[in-house]
Design an enzyme around this catalytic site. Structure first.
Site, PDB file in Angstrom:
ATOM      1  N   GLY A   1      -2.881  13.824  73.349  1.00  0.00           N
ATOM      2  CA  GLY A   1      -1.951  12.696  73.298  1.00  0.00           C
ATOM      3  C   GLY A   1      -0.990  12.788  72.125  1.00  0.00           C
TER       4      GLY A   1
ATOM      5  CG  ASP B   1     -14.281  11.086  81.719  1.00  0.00           C
ATOM      6  OD1 ASP B   1     -14.046  10.148  80.926  1.00  0.00           O
ATOM      7  OD2 ASP B   1     -14.291  10.948  82.953  1.00  0.00           O
TER       8      ASP B   1
ATOM      9  CE1 TYR C   1      -4.108   0.281  72.862  1.00  0.00           C
ATOM     10  CE2 TYR C   1      -2.792  -1.259  71.585  1.00  0.00           C
ATOM     11  CZ  TYR C   1      -3.346  -0.006  71.748  1.00  0.00           C
ATOM     12  OH  TYR C   1      -3.142   0.954  70.798  1.00  0.00           O
TER      13      TYR C   1
HETATM   14  N1  LIG Z   1       0.707   6.113  69.396  1.00  0.00           N
HETATM   15  C1  LIG Z   1       0.760   4.900  68.813  1.00  0.00           C
HETATM   16  O1  LIG Z   1       1.865   4.396  68.529  1.00  0.00           O
HETATM   17  C2  LIG Z   1      -0.517   4.171  68.462  1.00  0.00           C
HETATM   18  C3  LIG Z   1      -0.433   3.007  67.691  1.00  0.00           C
HETATM   19  C4  LIG Z   1      -1.597   2.322  67.385  1.00  0.00           C
HETATM   20  C5  LIG Z   1      -2.826   2.812  67.803  1.00  0.00           C
HETATM   21  N2  LIG Z   1      -2.879   3.938  68.548  1.00  0.00           N
HETATM   22  C6  LIG Z   1      -4.195   4.390  69.008  1.00  0.00           C
HETATM   23  O2  LIG Z   1      -4.401   5.754  68.696  1.00  0.00           O
HETATM   24  C7  LIG Z   1      -5.170   6.387  69.718  1.00  0.00           C
HETATM   25  C8  LIG Z   1      -4.417   7.592  70.259  1.00  0.00           C
HETATM   26  O3  LIG Z   1      -3.139   7.178  70.671  1.00  0.00           O
HETATM   27  P1  LIG Z   1      -2.077   8.193  71.311  1.00  0.00           P
HETATM   28  O4  LIG Z   1      -0.752   7.577  71.080  1.00  0.00           O
HETATM   29  O5  LIG Z   1      -2.313   9.583  70.884  1.00  0.00           O
HETATM   30  O6  LIG Z   1      -2.418   8.000  72.858  1.00  0.00           O
HETATM   31  P2  LIG Z   1      -1.954   8.885  74.095  1.00  0.00           P
HETATM   32  O7  LIG Z   1      -1.899   8.005  75.306  1.00  0.00           O
HETATM   33  O8  LIG Z   1      -0.744   9.682  73.754  1.00  0.00           O
HETATM   34  O9  LIG Z   1      -3.174   9.901  74.245  1.00  0.00           O
HETATM   35  C9  LIG Z   1      -4.435   9.494  74.710  1.00  0.00           C
HETATM   36  C10 LIG Z   1      -5.138  10.709  75.281  1.00  0.00           C
HETATM   37  O10 LIG Z   1      -6.385  10.279  75.826  1.00  0.00           O
HETATM   38  C11 LIG Z   1      -6.620  11.069  76.975  1.00  0.00           C
HETATM   39  N3  LIG Z   1      -7.595  10.395  77.840  1.00  0.00           N
HETATM   40  C12 LIG Z   1      -7.376   9.445  78.797  1.00  0.00           C
HETATM   41  N4  LIG Z   1      -8.522   9.131  79.404  1.00  0.00           N
HETATM   42  C13 LIG Z   1      -9.506   9.866  78.826  1.00  0.00           C
HETATM   43  C14 LIG Z   1     -10.895   9.985  79.037  1.00  0.00           C
HETATM   44  N5  LIG Z   1     -11.526   9.272  79.967  1.00  0.00           N
HETATM   45  N6  LIG Z   1     -11.584  10.839  78.246  1.00  0.00           N
HETATM   46  C15 LIG Z   1     -10.948  11.582  77.310  1.00  0.00           C
HETATM   47  N7  LIG Z   1      -9.619  11.535  77.086  1.00  0.00           N
HETATM   48  C16 LIG Z   1      -8.916  10.683  77.834  1.00  0.00           C
HETATM   49  C17 LIG Z   1      -5.260  11.230  77.631  1.00  0.00           C
HETATM   50  O11 LIG Z   1      -5.249  12.351  78.505  1.00  0.00           O
HETATM   51  C18 LIG Z   1      -4.361  11.393  76.419  1.00  0.00           C
HETATM   52  O12 LIG Z   1      -4.148  12.750  76.104  1.00  0.00           O
HETATM   53  C19 LIG Z   1      -5.437   5.289  70.766  1.00  0.00           C
HETATM   54  O13 LIG Z   1      -6.671   4.690  70.493  1.00  0.00           O
HETATM   55  C20 LIG Z   1      -4.328   4.299  70.508  1.00  0.00           C
HETATM   56  O14 LIG Z   1      -4.705   2.988  70.920  1.00  0.00           O
HETATM   57  C21 LIG Z   1      -1.751   4.634  68.886  1.00  0.00           C
END
Ligand SMILES: NC(=O)c1ccc[n+]([C@@H]2O[C@H](COP(=O)([O-])OP(=O)(O)OC[C@H]3O[C@@H](n4cnc5c(N)ncnc54)[C@H](O)[C@@H]3O)[C@@H](O)[C@H]2O)c1
Length: 321
Positions: free
Chosen positions: A11, A52, A141
């Site tokens: 991600g 997963d 969320y």
């Molecule tokens: N990006 C932001 O701006 C932001 C801000 C605050 C908090 N966060 C938190 O940081 C964390 C990561 O965020 P991100 O932006 O990299 O998210 P993202 O959506 O870019 O990546 C999430 C990843 O999780 C994977 N995924 C989905 N289902 C899954 C499963 N069942 N098992 C394993 N992997 C799975 C997806 O394939 C994806 O690669 C999250 O908890 C998010 O809530 C992100």
């Protein structure tokens, strides 16, 4: 040193955290995992596992087989996607976290859990939102983030698991595309500015939210995980932020570099409602006091670095096409 596991490593955050951890601790100590198939960049270098997080046995097996000592748990559904799929969001965001904490309890792993500004709600004070305050979010969320913070605190106090977390604002980065959050506009705007000199923003011009450039988020994560545990007053989760901005302010900053850039507003009511329930600006004083949090990029520095790196990326893609 025991190995490090990242979940959701493909991600937006994992794509930059995995290489940063490899640089710091050695590539052979970092195991990247995701529910998606292995991408080409992992073929031949770095260790990649298909994992997963909703499957507890898969986590336990990977943690045992690789002798994992720290888990950076990034797998989650983000805010806008979670509103579309609330059941899936509960299943992954809560179930996945529970499975990770259980594996950490059994194998004595340190855990990083990213919470969010989404863990706050409309009854939270919106300006200089305190570290300890009302948390009654109105999105699925946000509900999973508050419950996740509490579950992490519980595992720390009840079982002694070394869990640490940040309440991250919207993250701006140029490597991976954002995964369906309310602050994604702040990444999309850069691509559209360089490609088309025009962006139709899904949030209203004056929607003020916290943001941070990815290098500051990566640095903060590693700094928190390496901090002296005795100094941490909070486990989950520390407020962090680098700038509090609106789409109109970001557009004006981009226009200093791309003078022809124009923005208009096609407000998406779902994402606007989510944004309206979040704080304008967090107070990150506790993070600064306890473990020295200090972001390096403000709006101007972030914008000029983003544009420079994205220009190079787009030129590279054109050359390779
Ligand atoms: N990006 C932001 O701006 C932001 C801000 C605050 C908090 N966060 C938190 O940081 C964390 C990561 O965020 P991100 O932006 O990299 O998210 P993202 O959506 O870019 O990546 C999430 C990843 O999780 C994977 N995924 C989905 N289902 C899954 C499963 N069942 N098992 C394993 N992997 C799975 C997806 O394939 C994806 O690669 C999250 O908890 C998010 O809530 C992100």
């Amino acid at each position: 040193m025991r190995r490090i596991l990242l979940t959701g490593a493909l991600g937006q955050i994992g794509s930059e955290l995995a290489p940063a951890l490899s640089d710091r601790y050695g590539a052979d100590l970092v195991i990247a995992s995701d529910v998606r198939m292995m991408p080409p960049q992992y073929a031949g270098h770095g260790v990649y596992e298909h994992l997963d997080c909703t499957q507890p046995q898969q986590i336990l097996e990977v943690v045992r087989r690789h002798d994992i000592g720290a888990i950076y748990h990034l797998a989650a559904l983000l805010s806008a996607v979670a509103e579309e799929k609330p059941h899936g969001a509960w299943n992954l965001n809560m179930g996945g976290l529970y499975n990770v904490l259980e594996a950490a309890r059994q194998y004595r792993c340190q855990v990083f859990f990213p919470s969010s500004i989404g863990a706050f709600g409309p009854s939270t004070p919106r300006d200089r939102t305190p570290q300890l305050t009302i948390q009654r979010p109105t999105t699925m969320y946000g509900i999973t983030k508050v419950a996740g913070e509490l579950l992490c605190d519980y595992y720390a106090s009840r079982f002694g698991v070394d869990v640490r977390g940040l309440r991250l604002p919207g993250l701006i980065s140029y490597q991976a595309q954002p995964g369906g959050g309310t602050t994604d506009y702040a990444v999309e705007i850069f691509y559209q500015a360089l490609r088309y000199k025009h962006y139709a923003c899904f949030l209203a011009a004056d929607t003020r939210l916290d943001m941070m450039y990815m290098p500051d988020a990566i640095r903060a994560t590693i700094q928190l995980m390496e901090a002296d545990a005795a100094r941490l007053r909070f486990r989950n989760a520390y407020n962090v932020t680098a700038m509090s901005i609106t789409p109109a302010e970001l557009a004006a900053e981009i226009r200093k570099h791309v003078p022809e850039f124009a923005i208009d507003y096609h407000v998406d009511p779902v994402r606007q409602a989510i944004a309206n329930s979040w704080p304008h600006s967090l107070d990150a004083g506790a993070a600064a006091e306890d473990w020295g949090f200090k972001p390096q990029y403000d709006l101007a520095a972030m914008t000029s670095d983003m544009l420079e790196r994205l220009r190079a990326k787009i030129a590279g893609q054109r050359a390779g096409a």
